[in-house]
Design a protein around this motif. Structure first.
Motif, PDB file in Angstrom:
ATOM      1  N   TYR A  62      26.210  69.893   8.562  1.00  0.00           N
ATOM      2  CA  TYR A  62      27.595  69.442   8.447  1.00  0.00           C
ATOM      3  C   TYR A  62      27.798  68.140   9.229  1.00  0.00           C
ATOM      4  CZ  TYR A  62      28.884  74.106   6.657  1.00  0.00           C
ATOM      5  OH  TYR A  62      28.988  75.264   5.908  1.00  0.00           O
ATOM      6  N   GLY A  63      28.821  67.397   8.830  1.00  0.00           N
ATOM      7  CA  GLY A  63      29.217  66.210   9.567  1.00  0.00           C
ATOM      8  C   GLY A  63      28.089  65.215   9.726  1.00  0.00           C
ATOM      9  N   ASP A  64      27.880  64.761  10.966  1.00  0.00           N
ATOM     10  CA  ASP A  64      26.838  63.789  11.262  1.00  0.00           C
ATOM     11  C   ASP A  64      25.560  64.443  11.763  1.00  0.00           C
ATOM     12  OD1 ASP A  64      28.422  61.546  10.596  1.00  0.00           O
ATOM     13  OD2 ASP A  64      29.398  61.597  12.556  1.00  0.00           O
ATOM     14  N   SER A  65      25.487  65.770  11.721  1.00  0.00           N
ATOM     15  CA  SER A  65      24.277  66.469  12.152  1.00  0.00           C
ATOM     16  C   SER A  65      23.241  66.494  11.041  1.00  0.00           C
ATOM     17  CB  SER A  65      24.605  67.905  12.582  1.00  0.00           C
ATOM     18  OG  SER A  65      25.358  67.915  13.780  1.00  0.00           O
ATOM     19  N   ASP A  66      21.993  66.746  11.424  1.00  0.00           N
ATOM     20  CA  ASP A  66      20.910  66.822  10.447  1.00  0.00           C
ATOM     21  C   ASP A  66      21.154  67.953   9.454  1.00  0.00           C
ATOM     22  OD1 ASP A  66      19.611  64.737  11.676  1.00  0.00           O
ATOM     23  OD2 ASP A  66      18.074  65.983  12.636  1.00  0.00           O
ATOM     24  N   ALA A  67      20.614  67.760   8.247  1.00  0.00           N
ATOM     25  CA  ALA A  67      20.761  68.750   7.180  1.00  0.00           C
ATOM     26  C   ALA A  67      19.393  69.030   6.562  1.00  0.00           C
ATOM     27  CB  ALA A  67      21.744  68.261   6.121  1.00  0.00           C
ATOM     28  N   PRO A  68      18.559  69.838   7.235  1.00  0.00           N
ATOM     29  CA  PRO A  68      17.238  70.131   6.682  1.00  0.00           C
ATOM     30  C   PRO A  68      17.332  70.947   5.398  1.00  0.00           C
ATOM     31  CG  PRO A  68      17.681  71.530   8.579  1.00  0.00           C
ATOM     32  CD  PRO A  68      18.792  70.527   8.518  1.00  0.00           C
ATOM     33  N   ALA A  69      16.269  70.921   4.608  1.00  0.00           N
ATOM     34  CA  ALA A  69      16.209  71.706   3.380  1.00  0.00           C
ATOM     35  C   ALA A  69      16.164  73.197   3.710  1.00  0.00           C
ATOM     36  CB  ALA A  69      14.996  71.303   2.558  1.00  0.00           C
ATOM     37  N   ASP A  70      16.749  74.005   2.844  1.00  0.00           N
ATOM     38  CA  ASP A  70      16.742  75.453   3.013  1.00  0.00           C
ATOM     39  C   ASP A  70      15.331  76.001   2.817  1.00  0.00           C
ATOM     40  OD1 ASP A  70      17.835  77.937   3.498  1.00  0.00           O
ATOM     41  OD2 ASP A  70      18.649  78.199   1.468  1.00  0.00           O
ATOM     42  N   ASP A  71      15.092  77.228   3.261  1.00  0.00           N
ATOM     43  CA  ASP A  71      13.818  77.889   3.049  1.00  0.00           C
ATOM     44  C   ASP A  71      14.013  79.102   2.145  1.00  0.00           C
ATOM     45  OD1 ASP A  71      13.433  80.210   5.753  1.00  0.00           O
ATOM     46  OD2 ASP A  71      15.269  79.217   5.095  1.00  0.00           O
ATOM     47  N   ALA A  72      12.936  79.774   1.783  1.00  0.00           N
ATOM     48  CA  ALA A  72      12.986  80.823   0.766  1.00  0.00           C
ATOM     49  C   ALA A  72      13.835  82.021   1.184  1.00  0.00           C
ATOM     50  CB  ALA A  72      11.566  81.285   0.408  1.00  0.00           C
ATOM     51  N   ASP A  73      13.803  82.380   2.468  1.00  0.00           N
ATOM     52  CA  ASP A  73      14.584  83.550   2.894  1.00  0.00           C
ATOM     53  C   ASP A  73      15.930  83.177   3.515  1.00  0.00           C
ATOM     54  OD1 ASP A  73      13.896  82.598   5.399  1.00  0.00           O
ATOM     55  OD2 ASP A  73      12.893  84.426   6.066  1.00  0.00           O
ATOM     56  N   ALA A 208      23.058  71.895   2.097  1.00  0.00           N
ATOM     57  CA  ALA A 208      23.134  72.678   3.327  1.00  0.00           C
ATOM     58  C   ALA A 208      24.332  73.616   3.324  1.00  0.00           C
ATOM     59  CB  ALA A 208      23.207  71.743   4.529  1.00  0.00           C
ATOM     60  N   MET A 209      25.464  73.142   2.841  1.00  0.00           N
ATOM     61  CA  MET A 209      26.652  73.989   2.820  1.00  0.00           C
ATOM     62  C   MET A 209      26.470  75.171   1.872  1.00  0.00           C
ATOM     63  SD  MET A 209      29.887  71.390   3.298  1.00  0.00           S
ATOM     64  CE  MET A 209      29.451  70.215   2.026  1.00  0.00           C
ATOM     65  N   CYS A 210      25.823  74.941   0.745  1.00  0.00           N
ATOM     66  CA  CYS A 210      25.514  76.051  -0.153  1.00  0.00           C
ATOM     67  C   CYS A 210      24.519  77.005   0.508  1.00  0.00           C
ATOM     68  CB  CYS A 210      24.956  75.529  -1.471  1.00  0.00           C
ATOM     69  SG  CYS A 210      26.133  74.573  -2.460  1.00  0.00           S
ATOM     70  N   ALA A 211      23.527  76.451   1.200  1.00  0.00           N
ATOM     71  CA  ALA A 211      22.534  77.273   1.893  1.00  0.00           C
ATOM     72  C   ALA A 211      23.184  78.140   2.965  1.00  0.00           C
ATOM     73  CB  ALA A 211      21.459  76.387   2.508  1.00  0.00           C
ATOM     74  N   ASP A 212      24.213  77.633   3.598  1.00  0.00           N
ATOM     75  CA  ASP A 212      24.981  78.407   4.581  1.00  0.00           C
ATOM     76  C   ASP A 212      25.478  79.707   3.943  1.00  0.00           C
ATOM     77  OD1 ASP A 212      26.759  79.315   6.519  1.00  0.00           O
ATOM     78  OD2 ASP A 212      27.833  77.429   6.712  1.00  0.00           O
ATOM     79  N   TYR A 213      26.000  79.613   2.726  1.00  0.00           N
ATOM     80  CA  TYR A 213      26.524  80.800   2.037  1.00  0.00           C
ATOM     81  C   TYR A 213      25.406  81.663   1.451  1.00  0.00           C
ATOM     82  CZ  TYR A 213      31.340  79.578   2.764  1.00  0.00           C
ATOM     83  OH  TYR A 213      32.547  79.327   3.362  1.00  0.00           O
ATOM     84  N   ARG A 214      24.290  81.046   1.069  1.00  0.00           N
ATOM     85  CA  ARG A 214      23.143  81.854   0.636  1.00  0.00           C
ATOM     86  C   ARG A 214      22.656  82.719   1.795  1.00  0.00           C
ATOM     87  NH1 ARG A 214      21.554  76.470  -2.093  1.00  0.00           N
ATOM     88  NH2 ARG A 214      22.468  76.793  -4.159  1.00  0.00           N
ATOM     89  N   ALA A 215      22.645  82.152   2.991  1.00  0.00           N
ATOM     90  CA  ALA A 215      22.276  82.932   4.170  1.00  0.00           C
ATOM     91  C   ALA A 215      23.288  84.050   4.415  1.00  0.00           C
ATOM     92  CB  ALA A 215      22.188  82.019   5.389  1.00  0.00           C
ATOM     93  N   GLY A 216      24.576  83.740   4.216  1.00  0.00           N
ATOM     94  CA  GLY A 216      25.611  84.748   4.432  1.00  0.00           C
ATOM     95  C   GLY A 216      25.479  85.938   3.516  1.00  0.00           C
TER      96      GLY A 216
END
Length: 295
Positions: A62-73, A208-216
Motif C-alpha cells: 500500500y501507499g509508498d511501501s514495497d509491493a512484492p508479488a504474492d506467493d502460492a499460499d 498486492a491489495m487483491c493478495a491481501d484479501y486472498r490471504a484473508g
C-alpha cells in the motif's frame, strides 16, 4: 503528507515501508485499511501526536511501501507477515513496546500482532472490524451483498486485477463513496483521493491489495480458526469502535464477537459509515485518546 509529520523509508526484512512520524512520548502505531493508506489518519493523527510518538506506516502493498508479488499460499500478504513487518519496524526504530490502533485491514494486522507479539504491545485499539474467521462465519445474504469485495478480491489472479485495472479511479471512488454513511466522497481530502486512486492504478499495488484479501480468505481465516479452537486470547486491553453504518454492525452484536478473544474488552459506537476517521474524526479522538492515555 500528514500535517507536521515527517516521512522516512525503513527496511523491514524483505520490504521497505514508508513511515510518517510526529510527536513524542509513548509510541502509538496507526495501521490503515483498504483501499487506503496513511492518508486515512490525516484528520486524527495530529491530535494524537500532541500526546504520543505517532508512527503511521503504509502496510506492505500500500501507499509508498514495497509491493512484492504474492506467493502460492498467500502468506506474503497474511496478517501474520504484516504484523511481523510492524515488529521489524519497531526494531529498526528502537521501540520495545507500543500502543497499536488499526482500522479495517490494519485492524486485522493489529490483533494478529497482539496474538503473535504479546510482549510488544501495550494497548490495542480496533476500528470497524470483527475477527476474520468470525466475520466469514457470520455472513448473511445482506452482509454478503454489502461486503462482496471479500469474495471478489480473493478470486484467483489476474481476474480482479484486470477488472479493476480497466478503470481503477472509478472503482476506488465507487468503493469509498458506497461505504460512507452519506454515500459521498466529500469526507476525503483531494490529496487522499489522489493517493488512493494512484495506488490502485499501479499494477503491483493493485495486485498486492487483491493478495491481501486472498490471504484473508485462506491463510488468515485458517489461522484465526485454529487459534480460536485452541483458546488463544489477546492478553492486553482492547477497545473496539464500530460505526453504526459500517460492516461490523451488520453482524448484529459486533462486540460479542470479540469477547471470546480478549479478557479486557470495551467498546463504543459512533455515527459514521465505514471510514470513521474521515467521517467522524472527533469520535475517534474522543474514543481512543483517553483509552491510550490510561495507566
Amino acid at each position: 503528507m500528514i500535517a507536521n509529520f515527517i516521512q522516512s523509508f525503513v527496511t523491514c526484512g524483505d520490504v521497505t515501508l514508508s513511515v510518517h512520524r510526529a510527536g513524542k512520548g509513548t509510541p502509538l502505531i496507526l495501521l490503515h485499511g483498504y483501499p487506503q493508506n496513511h492518508h486515512c489518519w490525516e484528520k486524527v493523527a495530529p491530535a494524537f501526536a500532541d500526546h504520543f510518538d505517532v508512527i503511521v506506516p503504509d502496510l506492505r502493498g500500500y501507499g509508498d511501501s514495497d509491493a512484492p508479488a504474492d506467493d502460492a499460499d498467500h502468506s506474503t500478504y497474511s496478517k501474520r507477515q504484516m504484523a511481523a513487518d510492524i515488529a521489524a519496524l519497531m526494531d529498526q526504530l528502537g521501540l520495545k513496546r507500543a500502543h497499536i490502533l488499526g482500522h479495517d485491514r490494519g485492524g486485522r494486522v493489529a490483533y494478529r500482532f497482539a496474538l503473535d507479539h504479546p510482549d510488544r504491545i501495550i494497548r490495542l485499539g480496533i476500528i470497524e472490524i470483527v475477527p476474520t474467521g468470525d466475520f466469514w462465519a457470520n455472513w448473511s445474504a445482506d452482509l454478503a451483498l454489502k461486503a462482496y469485495h471479500w469474495t471478489f478480491l480473493a478470486q484467483p489472479a489476474p481476474l480482479p486485477e484486470r477488472m479493476i485495472g480497466a478503470d481503477p479511479a472509478s472503482y476506488i471512488d465507487w468503493t469509498l463513496q458506497s461505504w460512507t454513511l452519506d454515500k459521498s466522497l466529500a469526507v476525503f481530502s483531494d490529496t487522499a483521493l489522489a493517493s488512493y486512486r494512484a495506488q490502485a492504478a499501479d499494477p503491483a499495488h493493485l495486485h498486492a491489495m487483491c493478495a491481501d484479501y486472498r490471504a484473508g480468505a485462506s491463510f488468515d481465516r485458517a489461522l484465526d480458526d485454529t487459534d480460536k479452537a485452541a483458546g488463544r486470547r489477546i492478553a492486553v486491553p482492547l477497545h473496539f469502535l464500530w460505526a453504526q453504518g459500517g460492516f461490523p454492525a451488520q453482524t448484529g452484536n459486533p462486540a460479542a464477537l470479540w469477547q471470546p478473544w480478549v479478557d479486557q474488552l470495551s467498546d463504543a459506537s459512533c455515527i459514521s459509515g465505514h471510514f470513521a476517521m474521515e467521517e467522524n474524526p472527533q469520535a475517534v479522538i474522543d474514543s481512543f485518546l483517553p483509552y491510550f492515555s490510561a495507566n
